[in-house]
Design an enzyme around this catalytic site. Structure first.
Site, PDB file in Angstrom:
ATOM      1  N   PRO A 175       0.708  -1.081  -0.017  1.00 32.02           N
ATOM      2  CA  PRO A 175      -0.044  -0.005  -0.025  1.00 32.02           C
ATOM      3  C   PRO A 175       0.852   1.082   0.036  1.00 32.02           C
ATOM      4  CG  PRO A 175       0.033  -1.038   2.209  1.00 32.02           C
ATOM      5  CD  PRO A 175       0.857  -1.905   1.254  1.00 32.02           C
ATOM      6  N   GLU A 198      -1.718   1.834 -14.530  1.00 29.61           N
ATOM      7  CA  GLU A 198      -2.772   2.873 -14.367  1.00 29.61           C
ATOM      8  C   GLU A 198      -1.981   4.249 -13.866  1.00 29.61           C
ATOM      9  OE1 GLU A 198      -5.376   3.210 -16.495  1.00 29.61           O
ATOM     10  OE2 GLU A 198      -5.147   0.975 -17.008  1.00 29.61           O
ATOM     11  N   CYS A 232      -7.515  10.267 -10.088  1.00 27.13           N
ATOM     12  CA  CYS A 232      -6.888  10.234 -11.377  1.00 27.13           C
ATOM     13  C   CYS A 232      -7.922  10.777 -12.333  1.00 27.13           C
ATOM     14  CB  CYS A 232      -6.348   9.038 -11.602  1.00 27.13           C
ATOM     15  SG  CYS A 232      -7.592   7.769 -11.360  1.00 27.13           S
TER      16      CYS A 232
HETATM   17  P1  NAP Z   1       3.451   7.291  -6.651  1.00 27.64           P
HETATM   18  O1  NAP Z   1       4.163   8.097  -6.029  1.00 27.64           O
HETATM   19  O2  NAP Z   1       3.663   6.784  -7.855  1.00 27.64           O
HETATM   20  O3  NAP Z   1       3.110   5.940  -5.869  1.00 27.64           O
HETATM   21  C1  NAP Z   1       2.324   4.873  -5.944  1.00 27.64           C
HETATM   22  C2  NAP Z   1       2.699   3.651  -5.315  1.00 27.64           C
HETATM   23  O4  NAP Z   1       4.056   3.379  -5.794  1.00 27.64           O
HETATM   24  C3  NAP Z   1       2.875   3.808  -3.649  1.00 27.64           C
HETATM   25  O5  NAP Z   1       2.554   2.758  -3.253  1.00 27.64           O
HETATM   26  C4  NAP Z   1       4.500   4.240  -3.562  1.00 27.64           C
HETATM   27  O6  NAP Z   1       4.819   3.778  -2.346  1.00 27.64           O
HETATM   28  C5  NAP Z   1       4.843   3.164  -4.726  1.00 27.64           C
HETATM   29  N1  NAP Z   1       5.940   3.716  -5.088  1.00 27.64           N
HETATM   30  C6  NAP Z   1       6.857   4.859  -5.111  1.00 27.64           C
HETATM   31  N2  NAP Z   1       8.171   5.149  -5.594  1.00 27.64           N
HETATM   32  C7  NAP Z   1       8.314   3.576  -6.106  1.00 27.64           C
HETATM   33  C8  NAP Z   1       9.199   3.019  -6.670  1.00 27.64           C
HETATM   34  N3  NAP Z   1      10.320   3.553  -7.047  1.00 27.64           N
HETATM   35  N4  NAP Z   1       8.994   1.635  -7.063  1.00 27.64           N
HETATM   36  C9  NAP Z   1       8.124   1.100  -6.628  1.00 27.64           C
HETATM   37  N5  NAP Z   1       6.879   1.500  -5.982  1.00 27.64           N
HETATM   38  C10 NAP Z   1       6.948   2.671  -5.766  1.00 27.64           C
HETATM   39  O7  NAP Z   1       1.966   8.142  -6.622  1.00 27.64           O
HETATM   40  P2  NAP Z   1       0.769   8.386  -5.431  1.00 27.64           P
HETATM   41  O8  NAP Z   1       1.457   9.971  -5.137  1.00 27.64           O
HETATM   42  O9  NAP Z   1       0.823   7.631  -4.258  1.00 27.64           O
HETATM   43  O10 NAP Z   1      -0.515   8.751  -6.398  1.00 27.64           O
HETATM   44  C11 NAP Z   1      -0.852   9.630  -7.080  1.00 27.64           C
HETATM   45  C12 NAP Z   1      -0.797   9.201  -8.495  1.00 27.64           C
HETATM   46  O11 NAP Z   1      -1.521   8.074  -8.729  1.00 27.64           O
HETATM   47  C13 NAP Z   1      -1.113  10.435  -9.476  1.00 27.64           C
HETATM   48  O12 NAP Z   1      -0.297  10.487 -10.575  1.00 27.64           O
HETATM   49  C14 NAP Z   1      -2.622   9.759  -9.935  1.00 27.64           C
HETATM   50  O13 NAP Z   1      -2.931  10.459 -11.115  1.00 27.64           O
HETATM   51  C15 NAP Z   1      -2.231   8.436 -10.045  1.00 27.64           C
HETATM   52  N6  NAP Z   1      -3.565   7.726  -9.911  1.00 27.64           N
HETATM   53  C16 NAP Z   1      -3.750   7.068 -11.070  1.00 27.64           C
HETATM   54  C17 NAP Z   1      -5.086   6.099 -10.987  1.00 27.64           C
HETATM   55  C18 NAP Z   1      -5.437   5.560 -12.245  1.00 27.64           C
HETATM   56  O14 NAP Z   1      -6.332   4.646 -12.086  1.00 27.64           O
HETATM   57  N7  NAP Z   1      -5.059   5.694 -13.279  1.00 27.64           N
HETATM   58  C19 NAP Z   1      -5.660   6.034  -9.848  1.00 27.64           C
HETATM   59  C20 NAP Z   1      -5.338   6.779  -8.774  1.00 27.64           C
HETATM   60  C21 NAP Z   1      -4.284   7.389  -8.984  1.00 27.64           C
HETATM   61  P3  NAP Z   1       5.102   5.056  -1.276  1.00 27.64           P
HETATM   62  O15 NAP Z   1       3.704   5.561  -0.931  1.00 27.64           O
HETATM   63  O16 NAP Z   1       5.934   4.333  -0.247  1.00 27.64           O
HETATM   64  O17 NAP Z   1       5.946   6.275  -1.703  1.00 27.64           O
END
Ligand code: NAP
Ligand code: MG
Length: 480
Positions: A175, A251, A285
């Site tokens: 998560p 996504e 998103c």
């Molecule tokens: P994020 O920074 O990319 O993080 C998403 C998940 O990936 C978190 O569990 C995060 O862990 C993990 N993560 C971060 N760096 C990683 C790495 N180097 N390797 C593997 N996992 C890693 O995104 P967010 O800030 O949580 O969410 C916002 C983004 O999600 C926005 O860009 C939004 O548009 C997108 N989103 C897309 C959808 C869709 O269905 N298309 C739906 C919702 C959100 P940590 O929390 O520990 O950093």
């Protein structure tokens, strides 16, 4: 008033690591909800082995029996929706109303895939030979890794987990570090519904420290990720370099536009624009961050939006009068404020909001006008309550501007003109198009997956289609 649940108890469902302490905070009050020991890469490897070892057993459970567990989990979640909703509001910040909607939808999602597990089968085909039948049978992939964001802290984990388990896979889920308790709650419910040990495994830790261990593991057969574009691209590359290929579903982010046509009803266009841009604090998103408005109705629409925003209440999501909860954390509010600055630097006009009120995470809904195609607030994802308005001359310009960014998540049109609507639906390069609806809000029974840089364009999520990602299909020629 729904009472605050006991948070620290939930950490039991995650297991305990020996890594850094992760402080889980309530964004509206800055209260500490729980302290969680994150896992080291070595500890994550052990969890992956547990999931892998459980696969033979879980995949041999008949799929209707797997379905019964998901149906039961859906019932438990539904019956506890108020307290789970409260937990979500405390952990993520969205309004209690929105949290309860998300919990209800998650409960239905568990039931939907529970029911589909009862008809988890393949297809049959006639053969050109008289003594032959051709059919397909569907098999699970193995252990699948799910990496999820914080903004839909329950529904995204559920819409990945439910089809994965229905198909007979075992799960490793990481998560978002801002919202791990929601996934702990999911595990609590799955276990109470009868899910055997080892089938659903949570790993906690920052993505940058344990992500690579998860998706580069030889024991992981598929990775489903929802999050930002840069992290998604990194995962795609790393998985591609693995000796054994894994399936990847991504996504990612969006920069969604809504076009308000001259034929549209102003009251409806106002309501949908505000809901799409500022509902869920703009942290969705599918949120609209670009409003493209036909020049003939621009002044009226602008006045109606400003009028509504002046009565808009920002505050704690627990307060029933709140329209918009806090921004999730300091890092996100600082990104939002940076972009509000970029908007002004690039020459857009700030006409509402732009500041925090009372508490550092209570950001006002923020509205810009005179936004042009070259500006950063037009092109880049902010993920906050910031809406830019751009005047357009006709439907062709609206479609062109909609498509002029690298993202292709969602788009919307508000119009009473069927010819314009049809042009828009056919012409926009996005995975989801909404007609006379807010851009936010997806239904679980329909497939969903974004285009362009907003996703890997590989496999759909939700709907029956989600099962395809978690399944491999064998073709059998059966002669006699
Ligand atoms: P994020 O920074 O990319 O993080 C998403 C998940 O990936 C978190 O569990 C995060 O862990 C993990 N993560 C971060 N760096 C990683 C790495 N180097 N390797 C593997 N996992 C890693 O995104 P967010 O800030 O949580 O969410 C916002 C983004 O999600 C926005 O860009 C939004 O548009 C997108 N989103 C897309 C959808 C869709 O269905 N298309 C739906 C919702 C959100 P940590 O929390 O520990 O950093
Ligand atoms: Mg939090």
């Amino acid at each position: 008033m729904i009472e605050k649940p006991r948070y620290q108890d939930l950490t039991n469902y995650m297991g305990y690591g020996s890594g850094d302490i992760l402080n889980d905070l309530d964004p509206a009050s800055s209260d500490l909800l729980a302290r969680i020991r994150s896992m080291t890469p070595e500890e994550v490897k052990i969890k992956i082995e547990v999931a892998s070892n459980a696969f033979d057993f879980w995949s041999s459970v008949p799929s209707p029996k797997r379905g019964e567990i998901l149906l039961k989990a859906g019932e438990i979640m539904e019956s506890e929706k108020d307290s789970i909703g409260r937990l979500m509001t405390d952990e993520e910040g969205k309004t209690l109303r929105d949290s309860i909607i998300e919990v209800t939808r998650s409960a239905l999602t568990l039931k939907f895939y529970g029911a589909l597990a009862f008809k988890f089968g393949g297809s049959t085909f006639p053969s050109a030979d008289t003594d032959t039948r051709i059919m397909t049978i569907r098999k699970p992939l193995g252990t699948v890794a799910l990496i999820t964001p914080w903004n839909f802290p329950l529904s995204i984990p559920v819409w990945k987990t439910a089809p994965a388990l229905a198909a007979g896979n075992t799960v490793i889920i990481k998560p978002a570090s801002k919202t791990p308790l929601m996934v702990a709650k999911l595990k609590d419910i799955l276990m109470r519904a009868g899910l055997p040990d080892g089938v659903f495994n949570i790993v906690v830790g920052s993505g940058s420290s344990i992500g690579n261990t998860i998706f580069s593991s030889k024991l992981v057969s598929a990775v489903s990720f929802t999050g930002s574009v840069p992290v998604g691209k990194g995962i795609y590359k790393a998985v591609g370099e693995k000796p054994n290929m894994s399936r990847v579903q991504l996504e990612l982010g969006g920069k969604n536009a809504m076009y308000v046509d001259e034929s549209s009803d102003i009251a409806r266009a106002t309501e949908f624009s505000i809901r799409s841009a500022f509902g869920l604090t703009g942290q969705s998103c599918t949120a609209t961050s670009r409003l493209l408005v036909h020049h003939n109705i621009y002044d009226n629409l602008k006045a109606a939006i400003l009028n509504k925003l002046s009565a808009w209440k920002v505050g704690s999501g627990v307060n029933p009068e709140t329209n918009m909860g806090p921004v999730v954390d300091k890092a996100q509010v600082s990104t939002d404020l940076d972009y509000i600055g970029f908007g002004q630097e690039d020459g857009a006009k700030l006409i509402f909001g732009g500041k925090t009120l009372g508490h550092e995470l209570f950001l006002q809904p923020t509205l810009f006008e005179n936004v042009t195609e070259d500006m950063r607030i037009f092109r880049e994802e902010i993920f906050g309550p910031v809406l830019g308005m751009t005047i357009v001359k006709n439907i062709d310009e609206a479609i062109e501007l909609c498509n002029s960014v690298p993202y292709g998540h969602t788009a919307g049109i508000i119009s009473n003109n069927n010819i314009s609507i049809n042009r828009f639906v056919e012409g926009v390069e996005v995975g989801v198009v909404k007609v006379n609806k807010p851009t936010v809000g997806l239904e679980l029974q329909a497939p969903f997956g974004a285009f362009k840089e907003s996703g890997a364009n590989t496999w759909k999520e939700m709907g029956e289609e989600a099962l395809d990602f978690y399944t491999k299909e064998k073709t059998v020629y059966w002669g006699w």
